[in-house]
Every structure is written in structure tokens, then in C-alpha cells.
Design an enzyme around this catalytic site. Structure first.
Site, PDB file in Angstrom:
ATOM      1  N   LYS A  93       0.807  -1.224   0.000  1.00 49.31           N
ATOM      2  CA  LYS A  93       0.000   0.000   0.000  1.00 49.31           C
ATOM      3  C   LYS A  93       0.845   1.282   0.000  1.00 49.31           C
ATOM      4  O   LYS A  93       0.449   2.302  -0.564  1.00 49.31           O
ATOM      5  CB  LYS A  93      -0.940   0.025   1.214  1.00 49.31           C
ATOM      6  CG  LYS A  93      -1.959  -1.101   1.264  1.00 49.31           C
ATOM      7  CD  LYS A  93      -3.021  -0.916   0.246  1.00 49.31           C
ATOM      8  CE  LYS A  93      -4.253  -1.786   0.386  1.00 49.31           C
ATOM      9  NZ  LYS A  93      -4.153  -3.116   0.964  1.00 49.31           N
ATOM     10  N   GLU A 115     -10.118   5.654   2.662  1.00 48.10           N
ATOM     11  CA  GLU A 115     -10.989   4.600   3.175  1.00 48.10           C
ATOM     12  C   GLU A 115     -10.069   3.452   3.547  1.00 48.10           C
ATOM     13  O   GLU A 115      -8.982   3.310   2.987  1.00 48.10           O
ATOM     14  CB  GLU A 115     -11.972   4.162   2.089  1.00 48.10           C
ATOM     15  CG  GLU A 115     -11.428   3.132   1.090  1.00 48.10           C
ATOM     16  CD  GLU A 115     -10.269   3.648   0.228  1.00 48.10           C
ATOM     17  OE1 GLU A 115     -10.167   4.877   0.033  1.00 48.10           O
ATOM     18  OE2 GLU A 115      -9.460   2.819  -0.233  1.00 48.10           O
ATOM     19  N   SER A 382       1.987  -9.826  -0.979  1.00 50.78           N
ATOM     20  CA  SER A 382       1.597  -8.406  -0.896  1.00 50.78           C
ATOM     21  C   SER A 382       1.790  -7.783   0.485  1.00 50.78           C
ATOM     22  O   SER A 382       1.947  -6.574   0.604  1.00 50.78           O
ATOM     23  CB  SER A 382       0.140  -8.247  -1.332  1.00 50.78           C
ATOM     24  OG  SER A 382      -0.696  -9.131  -0.608  1.00 50.78           O
TER      25      SER A 382
HETATM   26  C1  LIG Z   1      -5.111  -4.188   0.824  1.00 50.58           C
HETATM   27  C2  LIG Z   1      -4.382  -5.439   0.648  1.00 50.58           C
HETATM   28  C3  LIG Z   1      -4.681  -6.315  -0.414  1.00 50.58           C
HETATM   29  C4  LIG Z   1      -5.834  -6.111  -1.354  1.00 50.58           C
HETATM   30  O1  LIG Z   1      -5.755  -4.961  -2.130  1.00 50.58           O
HETATM   31  P1  LIG Z   1      -5.347  -4.971  -3.657  1.00 50.58           P
HETATM   32  O2  LIG Z   1      -5.685  -3.601  -4.116  1.00 50.58           O
HETATM   33  O3  LIG Z   1      -6.136  -6.027  -4.331  1.00 50.58           O
HETATM   34  O4  LIG Z   1      -3.883  -5.250  -3.722  1.00 50.58           O
HETATM   35  C5  LIG Z   1      -3.902  -7.443  -0.576  1.00 50.58           C
HETATM   36  N1  LIG Z   1      -2.890  -7.719   0.264  1.00 50.58           N
HETATM   37  C6  LIG Z   1      -2.581  -6.914   1.314  1.00 50.58           C
HETATM   38  C7  LIG Z   1      -1.463  -7.290   2.212  1.00 50.58           C
HETATM   39  C8  LIG Z   1      -3.318  -5.749   1.533  1.00 50.58           C
HETATM   40  O5  LIG Z   1      -3.002  -4.969   2.567  1.00 50.58           O
END
Ligand SMILES: *Cc1c(COP(=O)(O)O)cnc(C)c1O
Length: 402
Positions: A93, A115, A382
Site C-alpha cells: 500500500k 478509506e 503483498s
Molecule cells: C489491501 C491489501 C490487499 C488487497 O488490495 P489490492 O488492491 O487487491 O492489492 C492485498 N494484500 C494486502 C497485504 C493488503 O493490505
């Protein structure tokens, strides 16, 4: 690309998806945002400052890690992890909030709003606001405030105000509604840092561009490590920003298969999951046209996922386009499978993934054993799972595994 297709892309469309379905009051703000964004992207000074922030604040480049033990465990393809969990604040993020934070300064605005669902985007926005000296209000559903108490405290510690949202299911979709409502009244001095590749143009393209550092680095790192690109890239899809960020820089490399994994939740019954691309229909949500989970009357359906970050009934319009054109395949992973994948990665590699990211790990577990040892799977990890530990502990206890 035909001239007409290029024209539509410029208008904020990806094939038939995307666009700008918002009230008149936001049209001017979105047009201004688009102008500033385009001029910033063409400005070497802005790019240099963004690069510096990504290096010195986020800690980029994030490592690309060869998961040797996981590879041996599955006994097929070589497994690599793109370690977005190693970023400051714990997920991808931050790539986006640093970019939009700099853009806020460039527009001369003093306040940002956001948000948040799991709170990861809220934390990354609060961090950027602290670094850039901006006032910050984060909209969050009271159900998520309850589930993600630690992230609420982190935001407040960094000087943000967390605004509780009590409408609807009291989760991410409702927080988005409230943030958009705030923005309509405050657009003169406030920028809305949207957290994924969703919302009205130019957000889907802009957020994707800020997340493309993931895929650009991964491409270079993979060529260095293996002398070629991966056979498969797997990423989880909530709104779709971490997936778009790793896919896009290799989207023209047709030999690279791409798989997006949505939240399969408790079951594939409406209301029990958040698989917008796999189970939704085209519609409009939060200013953009894309696949939406909706009931027979076209009402946005309630959603569920064990991972709050995937708990959203829509998805980025570019993913809708990639689905229809067949460039990317989309599939699901259930809550239970995500928990199992989390435990496996923790035990075998010493990495506790975010429950969101564990959805991608599960898909790799399904594919890897039937692939050859000279084939490569790249998983976008992620984020890290610290935020999910209470939830995971509870679930393991219920299962009698703890
Ligand atoms: C917010 C989040 C996601 C989902 O958001 P995307 O916009 O689909 O990437 C996925 N993994 C993590 C660790 C997140 O914090």
C-alpha cells in the site's frame, strides 16, 4: 491498438470498463487530479523525488526471494516470492500512498482522506500524511475497527483521525461511500487517497502506475536471478492493486501466465465470498464500471472474506478487461485454504504472510507440483501477517489445532 481503443484508454476506459460515474461536483476535481498526475509523471523532478521516497521511506527495492524449502516441499516448479511484506508499514500500500502524497503536495492541498478495510491502506496513508505534514482522516467501518484494533491504534499514533462508519455492513464498501461523500464537500483543500485500482478515472490507471514499481523490480530481479521471466505470476485480488502492480510491467510478455486469486470465503453462495470477477456481473460501483457482486435486482451484495483486505464487492476495471480478453485468469481460494497456506509458509519459510497474500500462496500450492523443476512461479507476497495473528489464533483454536 486501434485509434479508437487508444482514445477510450485516454478517457479512462479499459475496453468497456472504467470511466467516471460521479456527480458533477467531483468532475472538476477528477479533471484537475488527472492534469496534475499527467504533468507529474512527465516531470523528472517528481519522478526523482518519488524514487527517493520509495527507497528511503518504503525501503525499496523489496527483495525477490527464492523459496528453496517451499520449492522442495511442493516438488515441482521453482518458487520465488516478491517480498512486499518487507516494506515499511507491512504491505504494498505504501507505494501508492507515497505517490499520491507527493501529488497532494504538488496540488497545494493540505488535507488527505482515505478509506480502509483491514487498516493497511489507512496506516500507509497516515504514515504518508505524517511524513508530508498533511492532516489525515481515515474512514473505517465499525466492524473493521473491531477486527483490526491494532491498525486503528497505529493510525492514531501517527496523527490520523479514524472516522467510524456505521452504515451498511460497516466494512470497506461503506467506508468508500463515506470518503467519497466527504470529498464532495471538501475537494477544494482535500485530496482523496484512494487505496486500490478502483474508483473513477484517473484512479485505476494512477494507482496501477504507482504500484508498477513491484513488477518493474520483479522483472529485473528475475532476469538477474534466472536469465528469463517467470512462467506464472500469481497475486491476490481485492481491488486489484498489488496484482496490477506486478502484472502490468510484464503484461506484454505473452509467455508469462498470470493468475489473480479472489476471496472464495466460506462458500460460493452470494454473500459468502468476495469473488467479483469469478462470480460477479458488470455494473457500476464507486464511480467505475467493472465486475460487481450483486443480487438479481442489481443491489450490491454483501461480501465475506477471512481477510478484511479482500472484502470488497467490486474490482478494478482493468482486471475486468484482462478477464474478458483472457490475458489474466482469475480463480478463488477459500478462507480455510488461506489459513492453511499461511501456516505452511510460516512453518516452512519462517514468513507469516498477510491472509490476503496467502490466497496467492494457495494457488501456487495447487499448480507447483504438476510443473517441471525448470519452470518458475512468482508469487506476489503483498503483505505481512502480523495484523492477522489474533484472527488466525482464534480460527486455529476453533479447529482444535491450538
Ligand atoms: C489491501 C491489501 C490487499 C488487497 O488490495 P489490492 O488492491 O487487491 O492489492 C492485498 N494484500 C494486502 C497485504 C493488503 O493490505
Amino acid at each position: 491498438m486501434s485509434e479508437k481503443a487508444a482514445e477510450r484508454l485516454r478517457d479512462g476506459y479499459f475496453g468497456p470498463y472504467g470511466g467516471r460515474f460521479v456527480p458533477e461536483t467531483l468532475m472538476a476535481a477528477l479533471a484537475q487530479l488527472e492534469r496534475e498526475y499527467r504533468s507529474a509523471m512527465a516531470d523528472e523532478g517528481f519522478q526523482a523525488e518519488l524514487d527517493r521516497c520509495l527507497r528511503e521511506i518504503a525501503g525499496r527495492p523489496s527483495p525477490m526471494y527464492f523459496a528453496k524449502r517451499l520449492t522442495e516441499h511442493w516438488g515441482g516448479a521453482k518458487i520465488y516470492l516478491k517480498r512486499e511484506d518487507m516494506n515499511h508499514t507491512g504491505a504494498h500500500k505504501i507505494n501508492n500512498t507515497l505517490g499520491q502524497g507527493l501529488l497532494t503536495l504538488r496540488m497545494g492541498k493540505k488535507r488527505v482522506i482515505a478509506e480502509t478495510g483491514a487498516g493497511q491502506h489507512g496506516v500507509a496513508t497516515a504514515m504518508a500524511a505524517a511524513v508530508f505534514g498533511l492532516t489525515c482522516d481515515v474512514y473505517m467501518g465499525t466492524e473493521d475497527i473491531r477486527r483490526q484494533a491494532l491498525n486503528v491504534f497505529r493510525m492514531e499514533l501517527m496523527g490520523a483521525r479514524v472516522v467510524p462508519v456505521t452504515t451498511g455492513q460497516r466494512t470497506l464498501k461503506d467506508a468508500c461511500n463515506e470518503a467519497l461523500r466527504d470529498w464532495m464537500a471538501s475537494v477544494e483543500h482535500t485530496h482523496y487517497i484512494l487505496g486500490s485500482v478502483v474508483g473513477p478515472a484517473p484512479f485505476p490507471e494512477m494507482v496501477r502506475e504507482f504500484q508498477c514499481c513491484i513488477g518493474r523490480e520483479a522483472r529485473r530481479q528475475m532476469l538477474e536471478a534466472e536469465g528469463r521471466l517467470p512462467d506464472v505470476i500469481i497475486a491476490c485480488v481485492g481491488g486489484g492493486s498489488n496484482a496490477a502492480g506486478i502484472f502490468y510491467p510484464m503484461i506484454a510478455d505473452q509467455q508469462v501466465r498470470m493468475i489473480g486469486v479472489e476471496a472464495g470465503g466460506r462458500s460460493m453462495g452470494l454473500g459468502d465470498h468476495a469473488a467479483s470477477l469469478v462470480a460477479g456481473r458488470p455494473g457500476v460501483l464507486h464511480g467505475t464500471k467493472s465486475y460487481i457482486l450483486q443480487d438479481e435486482d442489481g443491489q450490491t451484495a454483501p461480501v465475506h472474506s477471512v481477510s478484511a483486505g479482500l472484502d470488497y464487492p467490486g474490482v478494478g476495471p482493468e482486471h475486468a478487461y484482462w478477464k474478458d480478453t483472457g490475458r489474466v485468469t482469475y480463480t478463488t481460494c477459500s478462507d480455510e485454504q488461506a489459513i492453511d497456506a499461511t501456516c505452511l509458509l510460516a512453518r516452512i519459510e519462517g514468513i507469516i504472510p498477510a491472509l490476503e497474500s496467502a490466497h496467492a500462496v494457495h494457488e501456487a500450492a495447487r499448480l507447483a507440483p504438476s510443473m517441471k523443476p525448470d519452470q518458475i512461479i512468482l508469487i506476489n507476497l503483498s503483505g505481512r501477517g502480523d495484523k492477522d495473528c489474533t484472527e488466525i489464533a482464534e480460527i486455529l483454536k476453533r479447529r482444535g489445532e491450538r
